[in-house]
Design a protein around this motif. Structure first.
Motif: not given
Ligand SMILES: Nc1ncnc2c1ncn2[C@@H]1O[C@H](COP(=O)(O)OP(=O)(O)O)[C@@H](O)[C@H]1O
Ligand SMILES: [Mg+2]
Length: 306
Positions: A98-100, A102-105, A251-253
């Motif tokens: 989620i953290e990866r 969440d930030n598009k960069a 991600t799992y989904f």
């Protein structure tokens, strides 16, 4: 085999008061209950992240409940997700993924070096308030690399709200001024995909539903932004790219947005770790939450977390 009744919490961000957030949580709860999983929906601020006597503690403001077997985390309150994981509760999606996303960069950096088609992107440097980068060569370099029109995206943003199409130098410098203190990136505008893209929902290693989104009024295809949806049969290349992105992001989904290149070849736009599932259901009839719950049950068994 899991030999007791499972319990889960679905957590969403209570400060987002639009109906679509609670609707998303309710859809998932329905799928969980169809599999006899007892399910409580919580707003993020109904749980407290406490550090007490040197230990992590989770308080439940509304009701004292046992810890659940797992959490479906629809929020981006990374710290809450981390607190849950550190307390030993499996969180779906994993908070690192989620953290990866969440930030598009961070998302583009994570996807890089796998030979995948990503629009040329330049991540804006961190510049503290009061410093004027304009006198420097930096922006002229960005303009010479990407040209106009150009896309500017804030690194945090959804529903197309923080993505801008910049036509010329005047708009470019105006936007940069407006974004002072906000993290953003510059990106090549994929002209062949103007106002259209694909949304592919991936669960595990499977593309479970796809829709084509197109807008007559805006360069952004997001449905919340006026885009229309159509059922679409994805090509093998589009599916392969979507699944690969999901695997790399962990991600799992997920909901993968894919742009169309000049020869209709797929180009990655973004990976959403918390893809909404109402629109894809209205468009395709696929209830993605059923796939999510089945995935989680299998995953819990495989990882012996229950
Ligand atoms: N590089 C690009 N070239 C052309 N269109 C783009 C580009 N990046 C984004 N878009 C359009 O803008 C929309 C929103 O961008 P996206 O990165 O998915 O942000 P959000 O998280 O807000 O959905 C996309 O669905 C697509 O239609
Ligand atoms: Mg998007």
């Amino acid at each position: 085999m899991i030999n007791h009744t499972l319990s889960c919490w679905v957590i969403y961000n209570g400060s987002l008061t639009s109906e679509k957030f609670i609707d998303q949580a309710e859809m998932i709860k329905q799928s969980a209950e169809r599999k006899n999983i007892s399910c409580e929906i919580y707003k993020n601020y109904e749980l407290t992240m406490e550090i007490c006597e040197g230990n992590l503690r989770l308080g439940v403001i509304v009701d004292e409940k046992q810890k659940p077997d797992f959490v479906i985390f629809l929020d981006k309150d990374i710290l809450l997700g981390r607190q849950l994981e550190q307390l030993g509760i499996p969180v779906y999606n994993p908070i690192s993924a989620i953290e990866r996303c969440d930030n598009k960069a961070i998302m583009y950096q994570t996807l890089a070096n796998h030979g995948l088609p990503i629009p040329e992107t330049i991540i804006a440097p961190k510049v503290y308030k009061g410093f004027e980068l304009r006198d420097n060569q930096y922006y002229q370099y960005v303009i010479s690399r990407l040209g106009f029109p150009m896309i500017i995206k804030e690194v945090h943003g959804s529903f197309g709200m923080k993505v801008y199409l910049i036509q010329d130098e005047i708009e470019f410098y105006d936007k940069i001024k407006e974004l002072s203190g906000i993290s953003f990136l510059f990106q090549k505008y994929i002209r062949s995909s103007h106002g259209r893209d694909l949304r592919i929902n991936v669960v595990g290693d499977q593309a479970v539903a796809t829709m084509y989104r197109h807008s007559e009024t805006d360069f952004r295809a997001n449905v919340s932004n006026g885009g229309r949806m159509e059922i679409y049969e994805p090509t093998a290349a589009q599916i392969e790219l979507a699944v690969k992105c999901s695997q790399i992001m962990g991600t799992y989904f997920s909901g993968i947005d894919i742009l169309f290149g000049e020869n209709e070849e797929p180009i990655i736009c973004e990976v959403n770790s918390n893809a909404h599932i109402r629109n894809i259901y209205d468009c395709t009839g696929v209830w993605v939450a059923d796939y999510m719950i089945d995935f989680i049950i299998n995953h819990l068994e495989e990882t012996k977390n229950v």
